[in-house]
Design a protein around this motif. Structure first.
Motif, PDB file in Angstrom:
ATOM      1  N   LYS A   1       0.751  -1.600  -0.118  1.00 37.06           N
ATOM      2  CA  LYS A   1       0.390  -0.247  -0.270  1.00 37.06           C
ATOM      3  C   LYS A   1       0.425   1.362   0.158  1.00 37.06           C
ATOM      4  O   LYS A   1       0.437   2.153  -0.848  1.00 37.06           O
ATOM      5  N   THR A   2       1.385   1.023   0.850  1.00 39.21           N
ATOM      6  CA  THR A   2       2.464   2.570   1.205  1.00 39.21           C
ATOM      7  C   THR A   2       3.614   2.826  -0.459  1.00 39.21           C
ATOM      8  O   THR A   2       3.403   3.728  -0.691  1.00 39.21           O
ATOM      9  N   ASP A   3       4.242   1.578  -1.551  1.00 39.02           N
ATOM     10  CA  ASP A   3       4.553   1.186  -2.594  1.00 39.02           C
ATOM     11  C   ASP A   3       3.759   1.858  -3.625  1.00 39.02           C
ATOM     12  O   ASP A   3       4.078   2.567  -3.892  1.00 39.02           O
ATOM     13  N   ALA A   4       2.577   1.488  -3.512  1.00 39.27           N
ATOM     14  CA  ALA A   4       1.532   2.210  -4.592  1.00 39.27           C
ATOM     15  C   ALA A   4       1.320   4.071  -4.152  1.00 39.27           C
ATOM     16  O   ALA A   4       1.166   4.369  -4.987  1.00 39.27           O
ATOM     17  N   ALA A   5       1.180   3.889  -2.759  1.00 47.56           N
ATOM     18  CA  ALA A   5       1.262   5.649  -2.167  1.00 47.56           C
ATOM     19  C   ALA A   5       2.218   6.362  -2.622  1.00 47.56           C
ATOM     20  O   ALA A   5       1.873   7.646  -3.216  1.00 47.56           O
ATOM     21  N   LEU A   6       3.209   6.229  -2.587  1.00 45.99           N
ATOM     22  CA  LEU A   6       3.979   6.832  -2.784  1.00 45.99           C
ATOM     23  C   LEU A   6       4.748   6.581  -4.276  1.00 45.99           C
ATOM     24  O   LEU A   6       4.415   7.921  -4.754  1.00 45.99           O
ATOM     25  N   ARG A   7       4.297   5.775  -5.518  1.00 44.88           N
ATOM     26  CA  ARG A   7       4.228   6.069  -7.087  1.00 44.88           C
ATOM     27  C   ARG A   7       3.288   6.918  -7.190  1.00 44.88           C
ATOM     28  O   ARG A   7       3.562   7.794  -7.606  1.00 44.88           O
ATOM     29  N   GLU A   8       2.181   6.862  -7.289  1.00 45.26           N
ATOM     30  CA  GLU A   8       0.529   7.879  -6.336  1.00 45.26           C
ATOM     31  C   GLU A   8       1.579   9.039  -6.297  1.00 45.26           C
ATOM     32  O   GLU A   8       1.218  10.480  -7.336  1.00 45.26           O
ATOM     33  N   ALA A   9       2.071   9.447  -5.128  1.00 46.32           N
ATOM     34  CA  ALA A   9       2.361  10.197  -4.897  1.00 46.32           C
ATOM     35  C   ALA A   9       3.590  11.204  -6.433  1.00 46.32           C
ATOM     36  O   ALA A   9       2.979  12.416  -6.077  1.00 46.32           O
ATOM     37  N   LEU A  10       4.146  10.476  -6.875  1.00 46.28           N
ATOM     38  CA  LEU A  10       5.108  11.277  -8.396  1.00 46.28           C
ATOM     39  C   LEU A  10       4.352  11.619  -8.881  1.00 46.28           C
ATOM     40  O   LEU A  10       3.916  12.729  -9.351  1.00 46.28           O
ATOM     41  N   SER A  11       3.668  10.466  -8.795  1.00 43.83           N
ATOM     42  CA  SER A  11       2.732  10.890 -10.297  1.00 43.83           C
ATOM     43  C   SER A  11       1.905  12.111 -10.585  1.00 43.83           C
ATOM     44  O   SER A  11       0.958  13.016 -11.682  1.00 43.83           O
ATOM     45  N   LEU A  12       1.046  12.434  -9.139  1.00 42.46           N
ATOM     46  CA  LEU A  12      -0.282  13.154  -8.847  1.00 42.46           C
ATOM     47  C   LEU A  12       0.849  14.752  -8.005  1.00 42.46           C
ATOM     48  O   LEU A  12      -0.668  15.389  -7.985  1.00 42.46           O
ATOM     49  N   ASN A  13       1.892  14.723  -8.401  1.00 41.20           N
ATOM     50  CA  ASN A  13       2.668  15.843  -7.931  1.00 41.20           C
ATOM     51  C   ASN A  13       1.999  16.211  -6.317  1.00 41.20           C
ATOM     52  O   ASN A  13       1.559  17.308  -6.209  1.00 41.20           O
ATOM     53  N   GLN A  14       1.949  14.702  -5.328  1.00 46.40           N
ATOM     54  CA  GLN A  14       1.893  15.193  -3.829  1.00 46.40           C
ATOM     55  C   GLN A  14       3.573  16.243  -2.969  1.00 46.40           C
ATOM     56  O   GLN A  14       2.985  16.307  -1.637  1.00 46.40           O
ATOM     57  N   PHE A  15       4.227  15.866  -3.900  1.00 43.50           N
ATOM     58  CA  PHE A  15       5.348  15.651  -3.376  1.00 43.50           C
ATOM     59  C   PHE A  15       6.084  17.644  -3.779  1.00 43.50           C
ATOM     60  O   PHE A  15       5.490  18.103  -4.954  1.00 43.50           O
ATOM     61  N   SER A  16       6.165  18.170  -2.961  1.00 44.63           N
ATOM     62  CA  SER A  16       6.704  19.922  -2.529  1.00 44.63           C
ATOM     63  C   SER A  16       8.298  19.982  -2.369  1.00 44.63           C
ATOM     64  O   SER A  16       8.744  19.152  -1.090  1.00 44.63           O
ATOM     65  N   LEU A  17       8.873  20.782  -2.513  1.00 39.20           N
ATOM     66  CA  LEU A  17       9.841  21.640  -1.510  1.00 39.20           C
ATOM     67  C   LEU A  17       9.301  22.592  -1.116  1.00 39.20           C
ATOM     68  O   LEU A  17       9.190  23.939  -0.955  1.00 39.20           O
TER      69      LEU A  17
END
Ligand code: C2E
Ligand code: CA
Ligand code: CA
Ligand code: CA
Length: 279
Positions: A25-41
């Motif tokens: 679940k975490t792997d999928a969530a992290l992958r999704e974070a990249l594709s859905l632009n959930q990261f920021s600096l």
């Protein structure tokens, strides 16, 4: 005893599958974070202690999860290191740092450089330096604008290979900072062989200054070690004026911490710099 063993076994397999489930679940969530632009600096200003103005900044990643809210990098970076996503995340960090730098420049702030955190796992891919070079070219960013922070822990193993990788990045034009310095056990001769620019004193040595006499001694020793080897010194986790004054008296080069500013979103950074430079 046999009964107990069986129960143990059942318990173990159950918790193992639970753990696997959670990890997937975490792997999928992290992958999704990249594709859905959930990261920021976010960016934390680093102060030049001679001029007491902003010198550069450290980029720190943030994950805004739609349900969990803000997730700490201390939680998800180790997971990304385990599942390999750190490679992609690391490249995203570099690209985003370049973009923010350019955006600030178009708004009148030509920051000397941005420090990015690079995980030791990222060095396990032989072409890290090439991947970095490609991104810099695509973003039209000079390599000396990007400082690379690696932890002291990383420096302590795989000596020859590490020296080679660091030399490649250094030759490309990057500067190198050793993060969390003092918690590991780097030997002096080893430190001298490395192509370093800045040594960042671990926060744990700063937080109890001025009360802790030992921490004062250790910080002073690290600062003079840095200078003797031809490197600069940065203190992190500076929270109070006494620490700021101590570091200036000890001729530390740079400092960062809540005393100056917490890490701020990119669109707040220019205002943050203006306020710090005016005080
Ligand atoms: P770090 O590289 O040692 O970063 C410093 C941490 O100290 C940051 O936590 C920062 O917000 C926090 N900090 C700054 N000033 C103060 C202060 O005055 N007092 C205290 N108590 N803390 C302060 P953050 O942002 O939660 O990051 C935690 C760690 O996550 C970082 O430690 C770094 O190891 C990792 N990390 C963050 N961003 C990245 C990234 O883009 N890539 C990689 N590989 N790791 C990252
Ligand atoms: Ca760091
Ligand atoms: Ca650190
Ligand atoms: Ca202490």
């Amino acid at each position: 005893a046999k009964e107990l063993g069986r129960n143990h076994f059942r318990y173990y397999t159950q918790s193992l599958s639970e753990r696997t489930d959670k990890r997937l679940k975490t792997d999928a969530a992290l992958r999704e974070a990249l594709s859905l632009n959930q990261f920021s600096l976010h960016f934390q200003p680093i102060i030049d202690l001679t001029s007491c103005t902003v010198s550069h900044a450290e980029a720190l990643i943030r994950w805004h999860h739609p349900e969990m809210g803000m997730v700490s990098p201390e939680y998800f970076i180790p997971l990304a290191e385990e599942n390999g996503l750190i490679h992609e995340i690391g490249l995203w960090v570099l690209r985003e740092a370049c973009r923010c730098h350019k955006e600030w420049k178009s708004q009148g702030l030509d920051l000397q450089k941005i420090s990015i955190n690079v995980s030791s796992i990222q060095f396990q891919k032989a072409n890290l330096a090439d991947a970095f070079k490609t991104i810099l070219e695509e973003e039209a960013m000079e390599a000396h604008r990007i400082d690379i922070e690696i932890t002291e822990r990383y420096l302590m193993d795989q000596t020859e290979r590490n020296i080679h990788y660091l030399n490649t990045l250094k030759k490309a034009g990057h500067t190198i900072t050793v993060d969390d310095f003092g918690v590991g056990y780097s030997s002096m001769s080893y430190m001298k062989r490395l192509p370093l620019d800045i040594i960042k004193i671990d926060r744990s040595f700063i937080s109890d200054i001025p009360e802790d006499r030992n921490d004062i001694q250790i910080s002073q020793a690290i600062i003079s070690l840095s200078h003797n080897l031809g490197y600069k010194a940065t203190a992190e986790g500076v929270e109070i004026v006494e620490q700021f004054n101590f570091l200036r008296e000890t001729l530390c080069d740079y400092a960062q911490g809540y005393y100056f500013s917490p890490p701020v979103p990119a669109h707040h950074f220019i205002t943050c710099v203006e306020q710090l430079n005016a005080r």
